[in-house]
Structure formats: structure tokens, C-alpha cells
Design a protein around this motif. Sequence first.
Motif, PDB file in Angstrom:
ATOM      1  N   GLY A   1      -7.467   0.736 -10.272  1.00  0.00           N
ATOM      2  CA  GLY A   1      -7.853  -0.061  -9.117  1.00  0.00           C
ATOM      3  C   GLY A   1      -6.793  -0.169  -8.041  1.00  0.00           C
ATOM      4  O   GLY A   1      -7.077  -0.678  -6.944  1.00  0.00           O
ATOM      5  N   GLN A   2      -5.595   0.311  -8.318  1.00  0.00           N
ATOM      6  CA  GLN A   2      -4.519   0.282  -7.319  1.00  0.00           C
ATOM      7  C   GLN A   2      -4.536   1.615  -6.562  1.00  0.00           C
ATOM      8  O   GLN A   2      -3.824   2.554  -6.900  1.00  0.00           O
ATOM      9  N   GLU A   3      -5.353   1.694  -5.549  1.00  0.00           N
ATOM     10  CA  GLU A   3      -5.547   2.952  -4.822  1.00  0.00           C
ATOM     11  C   GLU A   3      -4.288   3.421  -4.104  1.00  0.00           C
ATOM     12  O   GLU A   3      -4.152   4.596  -3.753  1.00  0.00           O
ATOM     13  N   GLN A   4      -3.354   2.518  -3.868  1.00  0.00           N
ATOM     14  CA  GLN A   4      -2.124   2.896  -3.169  1.00  0.00           C
ATOM     15  C   GLN A   4      -1.143   3.625  -4.082  1.00  0.00           C
ATOM     16  O   GLN A   4      -0.102   4.105  -3.619  1.00  0.00           O
ATOM     17  N   ALA A   5      -1.463   3.724  -5.370  1.00  0.00           N
ATOM     18  CA  ALA A   5      -0.565   4.385  -6.317  1.00  0.00           C
ATOM     19  C   ALA A   5      -1.031   5.811  -6.595  1.00  0.00           C
ATOM     20  O   ALA A   5      -2.164   6.037  -7.013  1.00  0.00           O
ATOM     21  N   ALA A   6      -0.148   6.782  -6.356  1.00  0.00           N
ATOM     22  CA  ALA A   6      -0.400   8.186  -6.699  1.00  0.00           C
ATOM     23  C   ALA A   6       0.402   8.495  -7.955  1.00  0.00           C
ATOM     24  O   ALA A   6       1.635   8.393  -7.958  1.00  0.00           O
ATOM     25  N   ILE A   7      -0.284   8.864  -9.036  1.00  0.00           N
ATOM     26  CA  ILE A   7       0.359   9.079 -10.327  1.00  0.00           C
ATOM     27  C   ILE A   7       0.417  10.575 -10.609  1.00  0.00           C
ATOM     28  O   ILE A   7      -0.611  11.250 -10.650  1.00  0.00           O
ATOM     29  N   VAL A   8       1.614  11.089 -10.803  1.00  0.00           N
ATOM     30  CA  VAL A   8       1.835  12.520 -10.973  1.00  0.00           C
ATOM     31  C   VAL A   8       2.502  12.768 -12.319  1.00  0.00           C
ATOM     32  O   VAL A   8       3.493  12.118 -12.661  1.00  0.00           O
ATOM     33  N   GLN A   9       1.945  13.707 -13.083  1.00  0.00           N
ATOM     34  CA  GLN A   9       2.607  14.135 -14.305  1.00  0.00           C
ATOM     35  C   GLN A   9       3.399  15.405 -14.018  1.00  0.00           C
ATOM     36  O   GLN A   9       2.870  16.362 -13.434  1.00  0.00           O
TER      37      GLN A   9
END
Length: 446
Positions: free
Chosen positions: A346-354
Motif C-alpha cells: 500500500g505504500q506506492e511511494q516505495a520502489a522495492i528492488v532485488q
Amino acid sequence: MTEALPVTAASSRRQPDAELTVGKPAHGGHFVARHEGRVVFVRHALEGERVRVRFTEAEENASFWRADVVEVLEASPQRTVHPWPHADALKAAAAGRTAVGGAEFGHVLLPEQRRLKTVVFQEQLERLAGTERAVSVEPVPGETEDGLGWRTRAAFSVDPAGRLAMHPHRSHEMVPVHEMPLAVPAINRLRLWGIDLTGISRVDAAVGSGAGEPLVLLVPSKGTHPRRAAAVAAAIRDASVAVLEPETGRVQRITGRTWLQESVRGVDYRVTGPGFWQIHRGAPEALVGAVLEGLQPAAGDRVADLYAGAGLFTVPLAHAVGPTGAVLSVEGSAGTVRDARRNLHGQEQAAIVQGRVDAALGRWNEPLDAVLLDPPRTGAGKKVVQQIIARRPRTVGYVSCDPASFARDLGYFRRAGWSLDTLRVFDLYPHTHHMESFARLLPPSA
């Protein structure tokens, strides 16, 4: 978390015991002494003591030797009774065995432990970063007077007889253990040492700060039938139990659930099986407070959280920058990234990269207002530091579990004109030589 253990050289065992006068502390839990002109790194000692040691690594052509104290001839007033007999070098020597690792400062009074850590941290800053800085190693709020009962995670080996065991420092030897005083009571209440663990090579136990029972991960020995792991699981009471495949990180549920719930500042996190989480029960709260105070993230900021784990810092940073800001979270472990995605749902401002931090920074095109680093013990390294500097953030926060790698990386920043502003050092690992720090770094224009 598992360190490769070197085989003790045969020539080390042939060296006779020696009497030494102990000098200053050195990074890594050692004290410096000299024997026939050669430097010896001594464990289980204290500065100024006269001790008898047994050499554990003593190759004739080595630049230094290693040794353990087996008898104290003249004791320091800072020496105390070790709280864990299995890790007490003197009791172990008297019983004809070697002390297990994991509590190498247990023979030192707690205030002196923190003074020693201060000396080591300052020495690393001066030697590797060219920085003179007064350091104060602070206990975590709520720390117990005896410094025990803080580990929420504990890893054990299993000896050939199926008994819970641990390794001595830098050794393949296995010593059966009964209880672990550094662990939180919920781990000791599992009484894993009373279970026949035949067919299992490793046991990891963890306790979350949120709701739910402890989690025990079993690593079967090669060739063990799945029914054997199920039989071991049936003997473990009041805990979830799963099988861990260390090569892939895959976790297979046997009973209960395969994850723990953690709670920090009113926010719940999910951490799956082997996923990384701070070990000290008070560490998440203390470090999140230090990071937010140091970085001072504001609405609309663009922040990178590098080596982000399950999102311990990413979640509060995302809340702070709000929907008008952006947070880049980078983590290498696939399982831990899955946890981060759940925790940041729900935190659209977070981009999560592996993936690798250097590769992710190379692909990230947005400018950054602040960067947070929480690298493994090896540190971030020169390439990552240079990439961060090139982004020209207004501030960098650096969480470190190793003063040497932090000081090395700080040197890279300093040579580019950056300065060390805030520095806090936490005693997150009482009775060991380890410590954790948070530093705020500022660019040349600040």
C-alpha cells in the motif's frame, strides 16, 4: 550468518603453553601480547593481566599467532565470573575442552566491556579513516543489569550424537550446550538441548516481538529422510517448526507458520524464517530512532534505503516522505524482498528492488535527497560510496555492525570532502566484542 571455520593447523597443537603479559585490546575480541618477539592475539584476556595461554594458530611462518587463555596468573580488577560456563575459557580448559564462541567478553565487567569497545572503535576511526573522534558506547534503553537475555535469534550446530552444540572460535569442533544465557527466555524455554536431533545438522531458533510463538528452523543432514525432520519437530513444544534449505533459502512448513511478527513503534512487520532482523530485542527501536533523528526525512523527499532487509527502516522512511516522496529499497535476498513487499503493501511511494546495490544505483535515474546504508559486516565498499557521492544527497546515514569496514568507507567519503557529523555507537551485543553504530555524513557544501 554462518562463518567458514578454518581447520586448526597441526603445528599449532605442538606449540607448548606460554606465560604472557597482555597488552591493549584489538578489533575482533582479542588482546595483543608478544611471545619471543612475535605478536600474539589472545582471547579471554584483559589488559595488564599475566596469563598462561594455549596457542590455537601458530604456524612458524605466520606473521602473528593466536592463543586462548587457560589460566590467569595475575588478574585484572575488571575480570568477573563468566555468566555462561560453556563459553568460560578457564572452566573449559580445566575440563580439558575448548570454550564455545559467542560470549568472548563474558569474563569482563559490563562497563569495562563498553570502554574496550570505545577504545577499539576510536582506534579504527583514527587508523582507517584518519578521524579523531570521542566515542561513547551506549547501552540499549531497557538493557538488563547483567547484559543477558537479549538474543532473539540463535543458531546451533548438532554433534554426531544428535546433541545441540556450538563451535569454539575458528574451529570445527562441536561442544554440546545446555542453555544459552544470552538468548531471550523464550528460546531457552524450548529446551532444544533435551531433544534427540539425530539427522539434523543445524537448528535456528527465533522469537518475534509481536504476537505468535517462536520459530525453529531445522536444517537436515544430507540424506536425512523427511520423516526424521517431522519426528524432531514433534518433540519441539510451543513453537512453529519448519525445514530450511540453506542453499536456496526455501522454507518448508512442518507445524505452525514459517514467519515471525515483529512490532516496532506500533508498526507490524513480517519476517520469514531465515530473513534478516536485528538480533537484540531492543535494537530495532533504538536504531529506527537514530535513523529518523539523523536523516530527518520530510514530506516529498527522495530517499534510498540500501541493504534494506525486510524494511525495518524503509517503512518509517516511506511514512515520513509520504505519497509525494519516493523511497528506493534495495535488498539482495529474494525471500527478504518478499517480506519487504508485504511490509510495504500500500505504500506506492516505495520502489522495492532485488539485486546488487551497485547495479540498482546504476539504474536509478531520480535524484536523491538522502541515502541510508545498512550493509553487511564487509561494508558498502568503494564503488557504492562513489555512486552515492555522485548523486549529491544532502545527507547519508550509515548503520554499521563493524567498526573496521565503517571506518574504511568513512575514509572514502572523507577523501571526497564529506564530514562525519552525528555518531552514535550502541552496545547491541553485550558479552561479545561486537557493536553497532549510526553515523550521519554531510557533503562538502553542508
